[in-house]
Structures are given as structure tokens and as C-alpha cells.
Design a protein around this motif. Structure first.
Motif, PDB file in Angstrom:
ATOM      1  N   ASN A 126       0.859  -1.180   0.000  1.00 20.09           N
ATOM      2  CA  ASN A 126       0.000   0.000   0.000  1.00 20.09           C
ATOM      3  C   ASN A 126       0.896   1.231   0.000  1.00 20.09           C
ATOM      4  O   ASN A 126       2.122   1.129  -0.105  1.00 20.09           O
ATOM      5  CB  ASN A 126      -0.951   0.005   1.204  1.00 20.09           C
ATOM      6  N   GLY A 136      -1.286   2.346 -10.346  1.00 19.28           N
ATOM      7  CA  GLY A 136      -2.002   1.407  -9.497  1.00 19.28           C
ATOM      8  C   GLY A 136      -1.652  -0.050  -9.712  1.00 19.28           C
ATOM      9  O   GLY A 136      -1.869  -0.871  -8.811  1.00 19.28           O
ATOM     10  N   ASP A 157      -2.906  -2.623  -2.706  1.00 22.40           N
ATOM     11  CA  ASP A 157      -4.024  -1.781  -2.264  1.00 22.40           C
ATOM     12  C   ASP A 157      -3.774  -0.370  -2.779  1.00 22.40           C
ATOM     13  O   ASP A 157      -2.881   0.332  -2.308  1.00 22.40           O
ATOM     14  CB  ASP A 157      -4.125  -1.775  -0.741  1.00 22.40           C
ATOM     15  N   SER A 174      -6.451   1.857  -3.128  1.00 17.30           N
ATOM     16  CA  SER A 174      -7.743   2.518  -2.936  1.00 17.30           C
ATOM     17  C   SER A 174      -7.549   4.021  -2.804  1.00 17.30           C
ATOM     18  O   SER A 174      -6.479   4.508  -2.405  1.00 17.30           O
ATOM     19  CB  SER A 174      -8.425   1.963  -1.685  1.00 17.30           C
ATOM     20  N   GLN A 175      -8.592   4.744  -3.127  1.00 18.28           N
ATOM     21  CA  GLN A 175      -8.511   6.205  -3.137  1.00 18.28           C
ATOM     22  C   GLN A 175      -8.226   6.769  -1.756  1.00 18.28           C
ATOM     23  O   GLN A 175      -8.786   6.334  -0.757  1.00 18.28           O
ATOM     24  CB  GLN A 175      -9.825   6.788  -3.662  1.00 18.28           C
ATOM     25  N   THR A 176      -7.321   7.731  -1.697  1.00 15.33           N
ATOM     26  CA  THR A 176      -7.021   8.430  -0.442  1.00 15.33           C
ATOM     27  C   THR A 176      -8.079   9.503  -0.213  1.00 15.33           C
ATOM     28  O   THR A 176      -8.336  10.335  -1.093  1.00 15.33           O
ATOM     29  CB  THR A 176      -5.626   9.081  -0.504  1.00 15.33           C
ATOM     30  N   GLU A 177      -8.679   9.495   0.961  1.00 17.62           N
ATOM     31  CA  GLU A 177      -9.722  10.474   1.272  1.00 17.62           C
ATOM     32  C   GLU A 177      -9.100  11.738   1.876  1.00 17.62           C
ATOM     33  O   GLU A 177      -7.983  11.718   2.414  1.00 17.62           O
ATOM     34  CB  GLU A 177     -10.735   9.872   2.252  1.00 17.62           C
TER      35      GLU A 177
END
Length: 445
Positions: free
Chosen positions: A5, A188, A193, A195-198
Motif C-alpha cells: 500500500n 495502481g 491496495d 484505494s482512493q485516499t480520502e
């Protein structure tokens, strides 16, 4: 090379960046995905963490085509070729800029809250992202941080295409990447992993980094060194020089014995990161500084002006006259710091009758361009030259032989003309600081 990640990528990238630990470095993550990677790097280097906010300026009706970029602090980078080819009018460009600047300000408030951006002037800006694909965002980020005054720019990413150095080599002083696979299609694909960073994660990373530095007794934007004073806030300035108005920035710490006026070299301006680095060091030592543009933007387009020593020396004299009328500089000694061709202007102006200049420092200068004026210089003069800059070193030796004032020639071993080698500009700053501290004394009233 694969990463579990972004945290894993950040830790592994930090291991490759250990040579930056202990340097005056600020880690800048590109929101949003680059920030968790940058947070791991900043913690490993015990360095401040901030976001590098960049907004692309898209061509109207073709927003995917970038015609420039905006950064904080009013920094803008415009691709004139794209603007011209797309026939973008000044009004259309201004409209796009206004919108993107509003978004930029909103993002800054969202991510930092009431914290100020970490200062970059004179420091190493380490720009970090979770990977490079096209390189357009990284390119804009490097240009933005350089325009904000970073003395050195390092771009570091976990993964990038094999040709990334060809795309970005001119944008940073150093490029660091853990893997450059030839079968690159997207960032990616090299993360388990991705996944989008918020936004909340970005804010949490920044808050943790600020808390870490507070716990060590250093505010997020502070520099290392318990004996060094904080850099005081300066003010923007405008000064009349004949028929033109020149822009600058004046910084005078409380109790300063004098102010050093900077004369930049050809192709540079008051934003010169190297001059700002030196000025920062002088300010922390309690000396004042005035960084200003010797030429207007229109005048700079004529290369003859850049090498007109008499014109530049006249501008320097006008700036000095303006400085002596400012309340915070009243009665203070004045010194000159000249870089490259600016050094000849500094010596020329210092040789004028009644100039009253207390000291001169030349960095990688061309004192030979001051010609017959050299014997008339009375101010103690320090000539700083890189040891690996043989032509300029020879010119400085010849020029020193013509000086009749107190003078020294300091050679920085291993440094080239721009003093871009690790530690070279720091040595220049130390030499200039010691020279000015010794020779600047309050002027008689």
C-alpha cells in the motif's frame, strides 16, 4: 517491484532518501495519494510535512489541455506556447485563473486549517507522490516549489515509467525512484491496495506530522539549530529607478547593524532561490536584506540589458537610495551581495564617489566586467568562487589584483559555478555572514 500500500511504499522510499536526513528539507506530498507516502518519508527524515497544492490551468473548452499551473503564494507558471496556439485571450486566462485560485484556497483551508504553509525559501523541497504516470503534475509541482524559493528540488516516487528521467530530468535537481518497469501502464498496477485516499486521511497525516514536530520543540515550519534566530517577516517593496518601478522584498530584523542589498545575476530576479537562501541565512544572523529586480520584465527580454553593467549599477544605486529613506533602515550600514553578473554591478556601484558601501561579497561573480572601476572600490570585498569553476576563478584572481581595498578570495572546494553541490551554498552563506557581520557597522548619523 510491488507495494502492499502507500504506507509500505513510503517506508521503502524513505530508506532511499537517508542522505537528506539532517538537511534543511521540507517534505511535500501531492494530494491526495502522495501525502501518505510523503508522511512516511517525513517521519523517517524527522522533517516538516506539508502539501504541495497545484492546480492545472486548463484551456477553455479543452480543460484536459494544460496551459499552465497555479501554486500558493501567488505563484503561476504559464505555458505561453499553448496559450498562443489555443488562442486563449487574456480575459479567458484570467477567468480560469480566478476559478482555480479559489479552489486552491479552499483546498489549503481544508487540509491545513489555521496552519501556515511551511516556508520553502532557501531550503530543499522534497516533492513526493505515489507514482508518476504522465509526469505533468510532478512537473508543475517542481516548478511551483522552485518559484516559491526552494534552493534545491528533489522529486521522489516509488514507481515511474522507464523514460521518466527524460520527461522530468530538467525539472528537479535530483530524481529518486525505486522502480522503473518497462511494462508500465498505470501507477495502481504496482500496488496491492491502491484505494482512493480520502481528504480525512490527508488531514490526519498533516496533523500527526505537526504534532510530532511540536513534541520535539519545533513548530512545523521551523529550521534546525537552537542557536539560530527565527527568520523575521519581510515586506514587499516598490522603488522608483528612473522612469521604471522595481519590485523587491525588504527584511530587517530587530537590532540589525546593517542591510545587505542583493544584485542577482543574468536571467534571475528577486526570486532567485540561491540569493534567497543566502538572505535567509543573513536574516537568521540578525542582518537585514533587500532582494529586488534589477530590470523590469519587459527590459529582461533584451539580453543587452542583462549585461549592461552601468545600467545595473545605476539601478543598484537607486535601490540603495530608496533603502536609506526607509524607517527600518535609517542609520544602518549598507552592504552589497552580487551573484554572477550582479557582482560587477555591485562593485561598479560601490566604486561611485560617496556611495558609502560598508562591504561587498561576490558569489561566482564576474568582477572583470566592472573593469577600470575596480581600483576605486573602497569597501572591504570578499570574492567567493567554486573550486571547480576554473574560468571564473581565474577572472576573480585577476580582478583581486586590481583592487586597492581590503579583499579576500575564498574558494569553495568541489563547487561549480552555481554552487549546487551538497553543502556548497551553505558554505557561501557562512562566508558571507561572517564577512558582513565583521564589516557592517551602523553608519554615522
Amino acid at each position: 517491484m510491488f507495494f502492499a500500500n502507500r504506507l509500505d511504499a513510503g517506508r521503502r522510499l524513505a530508506a532511499r532518501l537517508g542522505h537528506l536526513r539532517g538537511a534543511e528539507v521540507v517534505v511535500l506530498g501531492l494530494p491526495r495519494g502522495g501525502v501518505p507516502v510523503a508522511a512516511e518519508v517525513a517521519e523517517a527524515l524527522d522533517a516538516p510535512l506539508d502539501v504541495c497544492l497545484v492546480r492545472k490551468l486548463g484551456v477553455p473548452f479543452r480543460p484536459e489541455l494544460g496551459m499552465g499551473a497555479l501554486g500558493e503564494g501567488g505563484v503561476r507558471v504559464i505555458n505561453d506556447a499553448v496559450v498562443h496556439a489555443a488562442r486563449v485571450t487574456p480575459a479567458e486566462l484570467a477567468q480560469v485563473e480566478a476559478h482555480e485560485r479559489t479552489v486552491l484556497a479552499e483546498r489549503a483551508r481544508q487540509y491545513r486549517g489555521d496552519r501556515e504553509p511551511v516556508a520553502l525559501a532557501g531550503r530543499t523541497a522534497l516533492v513526493v507522490d505515489d507514482g508518476v504516470a504522465t509526469g505533468s503534475t510532478a512537473q508543475a509541482a517542481c516548478r511551483i516549489v522552485r518559484a516559491r524559493g526552494a534552493a534545491r528540488t528533489v522529486l521522489a516516487v516509488p514507481v515511474a515509467p522507464a523514460d521518466w528521467t527524460d520527461r522530468l530530468g530538467a525539472e528537479a535537481d535530483e530524481l529518486v525512484c525505486l522502480g522503473t518497469p518497462r511494462d508500465f501502464f498505470a501507477v495502481g498496477q504496482f500496488y496491492e491496495d491502491f484505494s482512493q485516499t480520502e481528504d480525512g486521511e490527508v488531514i490526519a497525516c498533516l496533523d500527526r506530522a505537526a504534532a510530532r514536530l511540536r513534541a520535539s520543540g519545533r513548530p512545523a515550519g521551523s529550521r534546525r539549530g537552537p542557536s539560530e534566530a527565527a527568520v523575521p517577516e519581510g515586506r514587499e517593496a516598490r522603488m522608483q529607478a528612473g522612469a521604471v518601478v522595481l519590485r523587491g522584498r525588504l527584511t530587517v530584523p530587530a537590532g540589525a547593524p546593517g542591510v545587505v542589498v542583493f544584485a542577482h545575476g543574468s536571467g534571475s530576479s528577486r526570486h532567485s532561490p540561491r540569493n534567497r537562501f543566502v538572505a535567509d541565512g543573513l536574516n537568521r544572523a540578525g542582518l537585514g536584506s533587500l532582494l529586488f529586480d534589477l530590470l523590469t520584465e519587459e527590459e529582461e527580454t533584451d539580453r543587452a540589458n542583462v549585461f549592461d553593467t552601468g545600467l545595473l549599477a545605476g539601478r543598484l544605486a537607486d535601490a540603495t537610495a530608496w533603502l536609506r529613506e526607509q524607517p527600518e533602515a535609517e542609520g544602518l550600514a549598507v552592504g552589497y551581495f552580487g551573484a554572477s553578473t550582479g557582482a560587477s554591478a555591485a562593485l561598479w556601484a560601490a566604486a561611485e564617489p560617496g556611495a558609502g558601501i560598508a562591504a561587498v561579497v561576490s558569489r561566482g561573480g564576474r568582477p572583470d566586467l566592472a573593469g577600470p572601476r575596480l581600483p576605486a572600490v573602497t569597501a572591504p570585498t570578499l570574492l567567493i568562487v567554486g573550486g571547480d569553476d576554473p574560468m571564473v576563478l581565474d577572472l576573480n584572481r585577476r580582478a583581486q589584483a586590481q583592487l586597492r581595498c581590503e579583499s579576500e578570495l575564498a574558494v569553495v572546494a568541489g563547487a561549480t559555478h552555481l554552487f549546487s553541490e551538497p553543502g556548497a551554498l551553505e558554505e557561501v552563506t557562512d562566508l558571507a555572514r561572517d564577512w558582513f557581520t565583521e564589516h557592517l557597522a551602523p553608519a554615522p548619523s
